[in-house]
Design a protein around this motif. Structure first.
Motif, PDB file in Angstrom:
ATOM      1  N   ASP A   1     -11.035  23.557  49.026  1.00 56.05           N
ATOM      2  CA  ASP A   1     -11.361  24.279  47.794  1.00 56.05           C
ATOM      3  C   ASP A   1     -10.382  25.422  47.572  1.00 56.05           C
ATOM      4  OD1 ASP A   1     -12.498  25.467  45.615  1.00 56.05           O
ATOM      5  OD2 ASP A   1     -14.178  26.343  46.718  1.00 56.05           O
TER       6      ASP A   1
ATOM      7  N   VAL B   1     -14.869   6.738  48.795  1.00 58.78           N
ATOM      8  CA  VAL B   1     -14.054   6.363  49.955  1.00 58.78           C
ATOM      9  C   VAL B   1     -14.123   4.854  50.216  1.00 58.78           C
ATOM     10  CG1 VAL B   1     -13.758   6.618  52.459  1.00 58.78           C
ATOM     11  CG2 VAL B   1     -13.969   8.656  51.003  1.00 58.78           C
ATOM     12  N   PRO B   2     -15.321   4.246  50.181  1.00 54.16           N
ATOM     13  CA  PRO B   2     -15.322   2.778  50.275  1.00 54.16           C
ATOM     14  C   PRO B   2     -14.449   2.132  49.182  1.00 54.16           C
ATOM     15  CG  PRO B   2     -17.553   3.619  50.582  1.00 54.16           C
ATOM     16  CD  PRO B   2     -16.686   4.805  50.214  1.00 54.16           C
TER      17      PRO B   2
ATOM     18  N   GLY C   1     -10.203  25.786  52.155  1.00 54.97           N
ATOM     19  CA  GLY C   1      -9.571  24.588  52.715  1.00 54.97           C
ATOM     20  C   GLY C   1      -9.347  23.598  51.582  1.00 54.97           C
TER      21      GLY C   1
ATOM     22  N   GLU D   1      -6.202   6.148  57.159  1.00 55.81           N
ATOM     23  CA  GLU D   1      -7.450   5.683  57.790  1.00 55.81           C
ATOM     24  C   GLU D   1      -7.148   4.487  58.702  1.00 55.81           C
ATOM     25  OE1 GLU D   1     -10.700   6.767  57.641  1.00 55.81           O
ATOM     26  OE2 GLU D   1     -10.400   8.413  56.236  1.00 55.81           O
TER      27      GLU D   1
ATOM     28  N   THR E   1      -8.099  15.525  52.366  1.00 59.54           N
ATOM     29  CA  THR E   1      -8.838  14.529  53.154  1.00 59.54           C
ATOM     30  C   THR E   1      -8.962  13.219  52.377  1.00 59.54           C
ATOM     31  OG1 THR E   1     -10.944  15.162  52.176  1.00 59.54           O
ATOM     32  CG2 THR E   1     -10.268  16.354  54.174  1.00 59.54           C
ATOM     33  N   THR E   2      -9.396  12.198  53.062  1.00 61.59           N
ATOM     34  CA  THR E   2      -9.597  10.903  52.397  1.00 61.59           C
ATOM     35  C   THR E   2     -10.574  11.036  51.231  1.00 61.59           C
ATOM     36  OG1 THR E   2      -9.211   9.857  54.535  1.00 61.59           O
ATOM     37  CG2 THR E   2     -10.152   8.473  52.808  1.00 61.59           C
ATOM     38  N   ALA E   3     -11.585  11.866  51.394  1.00 59.73           N
ATOM     39  CA  ALA E   3     -12.548  12.056  50.296  1.00 59.73           C
ATOM     40  C   ALA E   3     -11.883  12.709  49.085  1.00 59.73           C
ATOM     41  CB  ALA E   3     -13.732  12.904  50.769  1.00 59.73           C
TER      42      ALA E   3
ATOM     43  N   VAL F   1     -22.010  11.187  38.327  1.00 52.29           N
ATOM     44  CA  VAL F   1     -20.803  11.344  39.126  1.00 52.29           C
ATOM     45  C   VAL F   1     -21.104  11.344  40.619  1.00 52.29           C
ATOM     46  CG1 VAL F   1     -20.816  13.876  38.979  1.00 52.29           C
ATOM     47  CG2 VAL F   1     -18.654  12.684  39.359  1.00 52.29           C
ATOM     48  N   LYS F   2     -22.300  11.800  40.991  1.00 52.92           N
ATOM     49  CA  LYS F   2     -22.653  11.777  42.421  1.00 52.92           C
ATOM     50  C   LYS F   2     -22.759  10.350  42.937  1.00 52.92           C
ATOM     51  CE  LYS F   2     -24.943  16.046  43.604  1.00 52.92           C
ATOM     52  NZ  LYS F   2     -26.124  16.709  44.151  1.00 52.92           N
TER      53      LYS F   2
ATOM     54  N   THR G   1      -5.640  11.728  58.148  1.00 58.17           N
ATOM     55  CA  THR G   1      -6.688  11.551  57.118  1.00 58.17           C
ATOM     56  C   THR G   1      -7.238  12.891  56.661  1.00 58.17           C
ATOM     57  OG1 THR G   1      -8.431  11.408  58.792  1.00 58.17           O
ATOM     58  CG2 THR G   1      -7.423   9.332  58.080  1.00 58.17           C
ATOM     59  N   ILE G   2      -6.724  13.970  57.239  1.00 58.22           N
ATOM     60  CA  ILE G   2      -7.275  15.301  56.943  1.00 58.22           C
ATOM     61  C   ILE G   2      -6.305  16.140  56.127  1.00 58.22           C
ATOM     62  CG2 ILE G   2      -8.080  17.454  57.977  1.00 58.22           C
ATOM     63  CD1 ILE G   2      -9.099  15.771  60.381  1.00 58.22           C
TER      64      ILE G   2
ATOM     65  N   SER H   1     -19.458   8.946  43.301  1.00 52.68           N
ATOM     66  CA  SER H   1     -18.700   9.581  44.381  1.00 52.68           C
ATOM     67  C   SER H   1     -19.118   9.092  45.766  1.00 52.68           C
ATOM     68  CB  SER H   1     -18.858  11.102  44.308  1.00 52.68           C
ATOM     69  OG  SER H   1     -18.388  11.582  43.067  1.00 52.68           O
ATOM     70  N   VAL H   2     -20.361   8.689  45.923  1.00 55.56           N
ATOM     71  CA  VAL H   2     -20.781   8.120  47.214  1.00 55.56           C
ATOM     72  C   VAL H   2     -19.888   6.938  47.565  1.00 55.56           C
ATOM     73  CG1 VAL H   2     -22.599   6.822  48.397  1.00 55.56           C
ATOM     74  CG2 VAL H   2     -23.184   8.872  47.079  1.00 55.56           C
TER      75      VAL H   2
END
Lengths: 598, 598
Positions: free
Chosen positions: B172, B522-523, B170, B402, B442-444, B514-515, B437-438, B518-519
């Motif tokens: 990926d 989206v914000p 998907g 969104e 996706t938004t992410a 990077v994590k 949004t998908i 990445s959190v």
């Protein structure tokens, strides 16, 4: 389809450590409530919810209720599930023992209700509406009405409905036109059409007891001329059994976005000479009586917000643990991982989880306060608890339901492309949630009630007392060490200050410019919900920390709770500031255009 | 069902006074663009959108596309509408004149596309996907491929599709398994299954041109081993006409939450010996080529967010003006009024209107920048505009979509109980919006692209330049008098500062954790969208004020725009602060739980 398992550990935590189950158990009439009893009830309810109701949720949605020539056929499995539901005594849980109920506290009934609504919201609406009707008849019905209807409604043998809405009378019940003509025998003939009647017709029971708002011939105009009537589908024989078919008929059911398995009926009263009804209580006080059950119903719809959020969260969590896609962020060519490893999926899941837990805590605390307000021996305590309940019912209703739409939508997003495919089931939660901010009073109706009757009218006494309690919790956070508590304290502080500024604005403005205050009503309701949720999560974190210090063993529940409270503080509570800004500054921009300028 | 009329006044305003239509018209190749031409195009497009497409939106949703034994039947009216659409030349609007296109600037095509998507999103997906395929073949196809396919695709005689997704692949695409076996004649045989293929099969045209990602036998693993192929439904005869049926078959279509009239197909390639395809460009560069059309498609999906918001707003506005319920707030016993008089309905409508206008402005400005990036004679200008477009495409895609979910949901809320009834049509917009949004990332996915490739990789050069432009607008606001401008300036200032702090955090964090970065992705995307929207509304207010000072007569458009910009500043922009807080502080709470703790 998705499974459901009741979050019993969190329910127990909230009931015992935040809502004061022990205090509730000490109330007069609650002597039989013990820790073992509560465990047993939650366990049995979970079995029923997960084993019987949850498996019908998706099939019921797809099949829907079917109308055929005045009859309504419920979805496959509904009749059997309803029979089992009544046989197990679930309809009677919180009802008056005088009429066959088990008289359990609302706090316990709330947890059980959450399970029904998580497992199968469309099913749960039938007993929910019946409970509302039971409440009204119990409190305002005549002895004859009580004797004739209550035992059979409490046992679930008959169901109940609320008939308020008419095409021209939605939020504005003053516009109700259905009329009631007095008969020589003391009964009334009811004429008119009601719409949006949940379970107004179905095949689950051999009678349905409609509570109907209508006008007497000499009634004053507006809301003070509405009376309440009991109108059974089958008029009772002298021996109390269902007799002649009454003149109330389901002429159609609605084609809705969600809750497909719950028939939403158009009911015609009096097309064949008049539906026979009896008056509840005094003439022209129907709206007041309806509001008795409306408060119940509003709380219950708020619980739908909690319950659908929980279900959507479980659904998304299962998918996120199962679905393998991509590699760990920042790792090229590494092994594929389940998507719960991806930071934004984490953020979405934590957002769903933290808000659901905050809503559950607030709702159960209000449930326990309702028990106190009804049963506490000290009148001052009763009054104080009632004021708290009155303040918070619109918040539980409005905030939890608004959140549930976002949370169910986030659940769809976690599923990626599969979220948009109906068979995956995530979309159903969003479709079902979408009604909750509308029925039993839209969010705007809740918000107007909140700023008007619940805050401005009493000059903010209760909200200020609540803020004082919030500040005390904030002070206790300052006594804790660790990053999480620093973060929680900081956000709660800003949140409470934002709430204070908005309360001041409402109090200063409502009396002199009700329109300006009203523009901010829904933002204010959300603001109060978010800050109250932060207060609850802060309390939860404090309890969790104390348990960890005491050496609580076993699961990771308490450390998980602290992380969850911190997430809420970092990601949800900060919205309070923006909402307060809109409340205080937002009237001019909203009201300045003329109708023609739109 | 609901009507649709294109918001031509606002479109013209944005194109001319914010996006620089005059500058675009001066670009090489745009010599024919005149004010009269633009007026004529918008007028004709509005007639087609409102007269032909909009009336099919609801019926198409209810009827849906139907699969039958490998064929897909589109909803009633679809074939005729598609025929008219192609005959009027709408498919060719922005295409290369070399292949029969009209070569109009993207800015104009964007406004026209908005109309198709507002009028009938499910219909609009067919030409949108075709355009993406045209773009890829135009830029990377062989001369034979161009000659064989482009004229018929540009004219709309044939449609195109994008075949990326597989069940295990998907977001990926590295996991794509569809394989291509080279044949002695230079063609390839394609084997595999693709899912979620929009208009992958239908009855509108006599051929369908599939662009398919697949792996050559010797291809490296991962994204660098994917090639792009053209696979027509009917293999072309020597004379270019459709010949033998190719071995690509639609085995089912999905049962979706929305866009029911757009068939979402499962396509099986090679069940009967292999689907014949030809390679596009070089081997193993398929993903790179797909991204050429992905940027187009992402922008177009962002426009779906704008378009559905506009449609939902018009729908809600009409209802709010018509529906009479209750009396004016604070007036007891007064006459009943339409609900647009109620403050919370006002707030909801202004929220829909102000966000829709802000999104339209940003999207059109990006559309104009795309024209500049392609056609401007100065290479430095082209590079600068391209950097701006690259930065903003994920924002237009993620933020506008969104928002559209929330805005469509608000549209349901304005309708009260009727909003939940499918026949009212408001729910369809929410159901349709939910996919935006998908799909196409996706938004992410957009947000990761934004903070990684578009900000961290270039050390924030472009975003900082944008912030400088925002600050300049803020300074100009300070030169205006009046409450509205004070309010707009204040909110924009806080918004920009919030954005700055978040950009600093991303730049400082992305490289080392990077994590954690990445959190907040989206914000951050929402934050940038909200502040960019505030920037656009501030520009709009400044232009409006200048026009008023110049004595612009006629309608209330300019004064309305200033009020709308102020509403945005008071109610939408303040969210920026909370989002920045989450970006900067939110990583620990989101990532601290182990998988087992969920």
């Amino acid at each position: 389809m998705s499974q459901y398992t009741a979050p019993i550990r969190d329910m127990q935590f909230v009931m015992r450590e935040l809502a004061g189950l022990d205090e509730v158990a000490k109330l007069p009439g609650c002597e039989e409530v013990s820790s073992d009893l509560v465990d047993a009830i939650l366990d049995e309810a979970n079995k029923f919810a997960s084993g019987v109701l949850a498996p019908l949720n998706w099939s019921g949605d797809q099949e829907g209720a079917k109308w055929d020539n005045g009859s309504v056929k419920t979805a496959t499995g509904w009749k059997d599930a309803y029979r089992q539901f009544t046989e197990a005594g679930w309809t009677a849980l919180a009802c008056d023992p005088q009429f066959g109920g088990q008289g359990l506290p609302k706090l316990i009934a709330t947890a059980v209700m959450e399970m029904w609504k998580s497992a199968n919201m469309a099913f749960s609406l039938c007993p929910m509406l019946t409970n509302g009707a039971i409440e009204s008849i119990t409190l305002r019905g005549t002895d004859d009405q009580k004797a004739a209807y209550l035992p059979k409604m409490v046992s679930g043998q008959w169901t109940g409905t609320m008939n308020l809405t008419e095409p021209q009378a939605g939020s504005d019940l003053a516009a109700v036109r259905t009329r009631a003509e007095p008969q020589p025998d003391g009964t009334y003939r009811i004429f008119g059409q009601k719409i949006f009647i949940t379970y107004g017709e179905h095949d689950l029971t051999d009678n349905i007891v409609h509570l109907v708002l209508a006008r007497l011939p000499d009634a004053p105009e507006g809301v003070k001329g509405i009376s309440l009537f009991v109108v059974p589908k089958f008029v009772l024989n002298a021996d109390g059994t269902p007799g002649a078919r009454n003149d109330v008929h389901c002429v159609s059911i609605e084609h809705k976005l969600g809750i497909h398995a719950s028939p939403t009926c158009v009911l015609a009263f009096g097309d064949k000479g008049g539906a026979i009804g009896t008056l509840v209580g005094e003439p022209n006080r129907g709206l007041e009586y309806m509001f008795i059950m409306m408060n119940e119903a509003r709380f219950a719809v708020g619980m739908e917000g909690v319950a659908l959020s929980e279900r959507a969260y479980q659904h998304a969590l299962t998918y996120a643990k199962d679905r393998v896609q991509g590699t760990e962020v920042g790792v090229r060519g590494g092994p594929k991982v389940s998507i719960i490893h991806h930071p934004d999926v984490r953020r979405m899941l934590m957002s769903m989880k933290s808000q659901t837990e905050a809503m559950r805590a607030l709702a159960y605390v209000v449930g326990a306060a309702t028990d106190m307000a009804h049963l506490h021996p000290d009148e001052a305590v009763r009054a104080q608890k009632q004021a708290f309940v009155d303040l918070m019912i619109p918040v539980v209703k409005g905030w939890c339901t608004e959140n549930s739409i976002d949370i169910a939508s986030t659940g769809v997003q976690v599923h990626g492309g599969m979220g948009f495919i109906e068979e995956a089931g995530a979309a159903q939660h969003l479709r079902d949630a979408r009604i909750t901010t509308i029925y039993e009073g839209t969010t705007a109706i809740q918000a107007n009630d909140l700023i008007g009757r619940k805050i401005a009218r009493e000059d903010g006494v209760t909200i200020k007392a609540v803020i004082t309690e919030m500040r005390a919790v904030q002070a206790r956070l300052g006594e804790q060490s660790g990053e999480a508590f620093v973060a929680i304290r900081k956000s709660l502080d800003v949140g409470i200050s934002s709430l204070e500024s908005a309360v001041e604005y409402i109090l200063a403005t409502y009396g002199k410019d009700v329109k300006a205050a009203s523009v901010g009503s829904v933002p204010f309701l959300k603001l109060l919900g978010i800050v109250a949720g932060g207060w609850m999560m802060a309390r939860a974190a404090l309890v969790a920390q104390a348990r960890i210090v005491q050496g609580a063993a076993g699961d990771d529940f308490y450390s998980t709770k602290i992380v969850t409270a911190r997430f809420y503080a970092d990601h949800i509570l900060p919205q309070a500031h923006a909402l307060a800004y809109s409340v205080v500054n937002g009237a001019a921009g909203a009201m300045d255009l003329s109708e023609a300028q739109f």
